[in-house]
Design a protein around this motif. Structure first.
Motif, PDB file in Angstrom:
ATOM      1  N   UNK A 115     -25.797 -13.528  28.192  1.00 56.38           N
ATOM      2  CA  UNK A 115     -27.211 -13.379  27.843  1.00 56.38           C
ATOM      3  C   UNK A 115     -27.420 -13.073  26.370  1.00 56.38           C
ATOM      4  N   UNK A 116     -26.336 -12.793  25.640  1.00 53.70           N
ATOM      5  CA  UNK A 116     -26.440 -12.497  24.213  1.00 53.70           C
ATOM      6  C   UNK A 116     -25.430 -13.334  23.434  1.00 53.70           C
ATOM      7  N   UNK A 117     -25.645 -13.432  22.129  1.00 51.33           N
ATOM      8  CA  UNK A 117     -24.676 -14.106  21.273  1.00 51.33           C
ATOM      9  C   UNK A 117     -23.592 -13.110  20.886  1.00 51.33           C
ATOM     10  N   UNK A 118     -22.365 -13.435  21.194  1.00 51.65           N
ATOM     11  CA  UNK A 118     -21.238 -12.576  20.860  1.00 51.65           C
ATOM     12  C   UNK A 118     -20.282 -13.335  19.957  1.00 51.65           C
ATOM     13  N   UNK A 119     -19.606 -12.598  19.086  1.00 52.13           N
ATOM     14  CA  UNK A 119     -18.815 -13.230  18.038  1.00 52.13           C
ATOM     15  C   UNK A 119     -17.357 -12.786  18.099  1.00 52.13           C
ATOM     16  N   UNK A 120     -16.497 -13.613  17.535  1.00 56.14           N
ATOM     17  CA  UNK A 120     -15.064 -13.354  17.539  1.00 56.14           C
ATOM     18  C   UNK A 120     -14.715 -12.165  16.649  1.00 56.14           C
ATOM     19  N   UNK A 121     -13.869 -11.295  17.162  1.00 53.88           N
ATOM     20  CA  UNK A 121     -13.333 -10.214  16.342  1.00 53.88           C
ATOM     21  C   UNK A 121     -12.117 -10.722  15.579  1.00 53.88           C
ATOM     22  N   UNK A 122     -11.656  -9.943  14.621  1.00 49.14           N
ATOM     23  CA  UNK A 122     -10.446 -10.330  13.891  1.00 49.14           C
ATOM     24  C   UNK A 122      -9.258 -10.429  14.831  1.00 49.14           C
ATOM     25  N   UNK A 123      -9.215  -9.538  15.840  1.00 48.24           N
ATOM     26  CA  UNK A 123      -8.141  -9.601  16.828  1.00 48.24           C
ATOM     27  C   UNK A 123      -8.220 -10.906  17.615  1.00 48.24           C
ATOM     28  N   UNK A 124      -9.427 -11.296  18.006  1.00 47.12           N
ATOM     29  CA  UNK A 124      -9.614 -12.582  18.693  1.00 47.12           C
ATOM     30  C   UNK A 124      -9.091 -13.728  17.836  1.00 47.12           C
ATOM     31  N   UNK A 125      -9.497 -13.730  16.578  1.00 45.81           N
ATOM     32  CA  UNK A 125      -9.104 -14.816  15.682  1.00 45.81           C
ATOM     33  C   UNK A 125      -7.588 -14.894  15.535  1.00 45.81           C
ATOM     34  N   UNK A 126      -6.954 -13.752  15.358  1.00 46.48           N
ATOM     35  CA  UNK A 126      -5.502 -13.746  15.182  1.00 46.48           C
ATOM     36  C   UNK A 126      -4.777 -14.290  16.402  1.00 46.48           C
ATOM     37  N   UNK A 127      -5.356 -14.095  17.586  1.00 47.11           N
ATOM     38  CA  UNK A 127      -4.724 -14.580  18.813  1.00 47.11           C
ATOM     39  C   UNK A 127      -4.932 -16.076  19.014  1.00 47.11           C
ATOM     40  N   UNK A 128      -5.786 -16.708  18.193  1.00 42.50           N
ATOM     41  CA  UNK A 128      -6.133 -18.121  18.357  1.00 42.50           C
ATOM     42  C   UNK A 128      -5.583 -18.996  17.243  1.00 42.50           C
ATOM     43  N   UNK A 129      -4.814 -18.444  16.337  1.00 39.40           N
ATOM     44  CA  UNK A 129      -4.420 -19.183  15.132  1.00 39.40           C
ATOM     45  C   UNK A 129      -3.435 -20.320  15.398  1.00 39.40           C
ATOM     46  N   UNK A 130      -2.872 -20.394  16.592  1.00 41.41           N
ATOM     47  CA  UNK A 130      -2.033 -21.540  16.914  1.00 41.41           C
ATOM     48  C   UNK A 130      -2.872 -22.795  17.170  1.00 41.41           C
ATOM     49  N   UNK A 131      -4.174 -22.628  17.354  1.00 40.15           N
ATOM     50  CA  UNK A 131      -5.097 -23.743  17.564  1.00 40.15           C
ATOM     51  C   UNK A 131      -6.150 -23.811  16.464  1.00 40.15           C
ATOM     52  N   UNK A 132      -6.734 -22.663  16.129  1.00 37.64           N
ATOM     53  CA  UNK A 132      -7.868 -22.606  15.211  1.00 37.64           C
ATOM     54  C   UNK A 132      -7.459 -22.127  13.823  1.00 37.64           C
ATOM     55  N   UNK A 133      -8.102 -22.710  12.820  1.00 38.97           N
ATOM     56  CA  UNK A 133      -8.154 -22.102  11.493  1.00 38.97           C
ATOM     57  C   UNK A 133      -9.555 -21.531  11.330  1.00 38.97           C
ATOM     58  N   UNK A 134      -9.720 -20.582  10.415  1.00 42.75           N
ATOM     59  CA  UNK A 134     -11.000 -19.902  10.264  1.00 42.75           C
ATOM     60  C   UNK A 134     -11.449 -19.971   8.808  1.00 42.75           C
ATOM     61  N   UNK A 135     -12.658 -20.491   8.625  1.00 43.51           N
ATOM     62  CA  UNK A 135     -13.179 -20.721   7.286  1.00 43.51           C
ATOM     63  C   UNK A 135     -14.564 -20.090   7.141  1.00 43.51           C
ATOM     64  N   UNK A 136     -15.223 -20.289   5.986  1.00 42.24           N
ATOM     65  CA  UNK A 136     -16.423 -19.543   5.641  1.00 42.24           C
ATOM     66  C   UNK A 136     -17.741 -20.184   6.050  1.00 42.24           C
ATOM     67  N   UNK A 137     -18.693 -19.331   6.436  1.00 40.77           N
ATOM     68  CA  UNK A 137     -20.048 -19.767   6.815  1.00 40.77           C
ATOM     69  C   UNK A 137     -21.067 -18.753   6.287  1.00 40.77           C
ATOM     70  N   UNK A 138     -20.775 -18.173   5.144  1.00 39.46           N
ATOM     71  CA  UNK A 138     -21.457 -17.069   4.454  1.00 39.46           C
ATOM     72  C   UNK A 138     -21.093 -15.717   5.077  1.00 39.46           C
ATOM     73  N   UNK A 139     -21.444 -14.668   4.341  1.00 39.30           N
ATOM     74  CA  UNK A 139     -21.293 -13.317   4.892  1.00 39.30           C
ATOM     75  C   UNK A 139     -22.547 -12.940   5.679  1.00 39.30           C
ATOM     76  N   UNK A 140     -23.699 -13.006   5.010  1.00 39.48           N
ATOM     77  CA  UNK A 140     -24.935 -12.622   5.709  1.00 39.48           C
ATOM     78  C   UNK A 140     -26.107 -13.473   5.200  1.00 39.48           C
ATOM     79  N   UNK A 141     -25.902 -14.792   5.143  1.00 39.55           N
ATOM     80  CA  UNK A 141     -26.979 -15.680   4.698  1.00 39.55           C
ATOM     81  C   UNK A 141     -27.253 -16.790   5.706  1.00 39.55           C
ATOM     82  N   UNK A 142     -26.947 -16.508   6.947  1.00 38.04           N
ATOM     83  CA  UNK A 142     -27.207 -17.485   8.002  1.00 38.04           C
ATOM     84  C   UNK A 142     -28.551 -17.155   8.667  1.00 38.04           C
TER      85      UNK A 142
END
Length: 382
Positions: A262-289
């Protein structure tokens, strides 16, 4: 109509320059050509035919082939040679081979020059109703039009939110795709023989530094939503597909939370680190979305100082090389600030395929939306 590219870009490439006398090789037997970056065999050269070389090492002769470079292994059958080479015509388009495809030395299609593997890309220097002329190994080669197809370029797919219809109460918009739809789309691409490329691969392809198979695509997700881990990660891992997630760094949570559709939830750094065998992570601004004024995003309507500070903060939180514009919005000042911050490539939401020589700070993507039917999705690749 096949897309024409900027001539200046191609004429700057060494393989398309005029030579008074070119160094090359002649082989007494058929020899394999290997891709210079992947080392896979991509074709074969013919005996008693001249092939211009770019340079050589102790074990290989390097040649211009397809859209970048390849090499042939040195052995007793491969001998150095010289030949006068003409400058190609100033028209550059691209084609892709349908299956294993023969390129010939003349338009009578008698003497073979090169046999290419399926789904390889080539620059075209001229064409008639019946054949294409391409530049191979510093000389003209000819291929029947019936053996090749027009190359539209590399599709870069864009997804946002993945949420099952039965649990989706608040996000029934075009940016939210049912995971079952996503599975069907990825299964189709896998079954059709497509493979993903990374953004590093795409960057090298745009710069004319890497050959990329015509059965390739890039996969991106915007915003860093946790549903990419919940619904995409395991499937992509099983298919050996790679993807990129563009992260809004101010929305990275300090800790994981229980899933709540029911809400928008976002990946934590721990989540990202566990996904790096598939995903790379790049920039989409800090707080300008967000939209600052009407439909004008903060990245465009904000001051240059604020935008520069936001980019710097985003890089400090999560170092990255590539960037996706929120809502696809950008202007000249935006690209200037990204270049100053050493961001190498930036993505828009302009629907098109990616080609060699693309503007690195206005790279197009194809937004896969909820309203897209499966036939429409297939048509992107057929």
């Amino acid at each position: 109509m096949i897309k024409k590219w900027g001539l200046a870009f191609f004429l700057s490439m060494s393989a398309f320059s005029a030579h008074a006398a070119a160094e090359g090789i002649v082989t007494t037997e058929e020899r394999a050509i290997y891709d210079a970056t992947t080392n896979e065999q991509i074709g074969r050269i013919m005996p008693n035919v001249y092939y211009e070389t770019l340079y050589d090492t102790t074990k290989q002769f390097y040649v211009q082939v397809e859209t970048a470079t390849g090499y042939v292994l040195k052995d007793e059958a491969v001998q150095p040679a010289d030949l006068q080479v003409r400058t190609p015509k100033n028209t550059m388009v691209t084609i892709a081979t349908n299956g294993e495809t023969t390129f010939y030395k003349g338009t009578d299609f008698r003497e073979k020059l090169y046999v290419a593997a399926a789904d390889r890309r080539f620059f075209v220097t001229n064409e008639t109703n019946d054949y294409y002329e391409v530049l191979l190994f510093g000389q003209a080669a000819y291929v029947k039009k019936s053996d090749v197809r027009e190359d539209r370029g590399i599709p870069v797919l864009l997804y946002h939110h993945l949420l099952r219809d039965r649990e989706n109460e608040n996000y029934r918009n075009n940016s939210t795709v049912d995971p079952l739809t996503f599975i069907i789309q990825m299964e189709y691409l896998k079954d059709a023989g497509y493979e993903t490329i990374t953004l590093d691969d795409l960057y090298a392809y745009i710069n004319g530094e890497k050959n990329i198979s015509a059965k390739s695509f890039a996969l991106t997700f915007d915003d860093g939503l946790s549903t990419t881990q919940r619904y995409a990660y395991e499937l992509l891992k099983a298919f050996n597909f790679k993807a990129t997630n563009f992260i809004i760094t101010s929305r990275i949570p300090p800790v994981e939370r229980l899933f709540d559709p029911s809400t928008l939830q976002f990946l934590s750094l721990k989540n990202m680190n566990s996904m790096r065998d598939v995903f790379s992570f790049e920039g989409h601004t800090h707080n300008m979305h967000y939209f600052m004024t009407g439909s004008c995003g903060a990245l465009v309507c904000g001051t240059a100082e604020a935008v520069a500070a936001d980019i710097a903060t985003s890089l400090a939180v999560m170092p990255h090389n590539y960037f996706a514009y929120p809502f696809g919005q950008h202007k000249e000042e935006t690209t200037r600030l990204l270049k100053r911050a050493n961001i190498s490539m930036a993505f828009t939401t302009r629907k098109d395929y990616v080609h060699v020589g693309e503007d690195l700070y206005r790279v197009p993507r194809i937004d896969v939306q909820r309203s897209m039917t499966f036939p429409q999705f297939k048509a992107l690749f057929e």
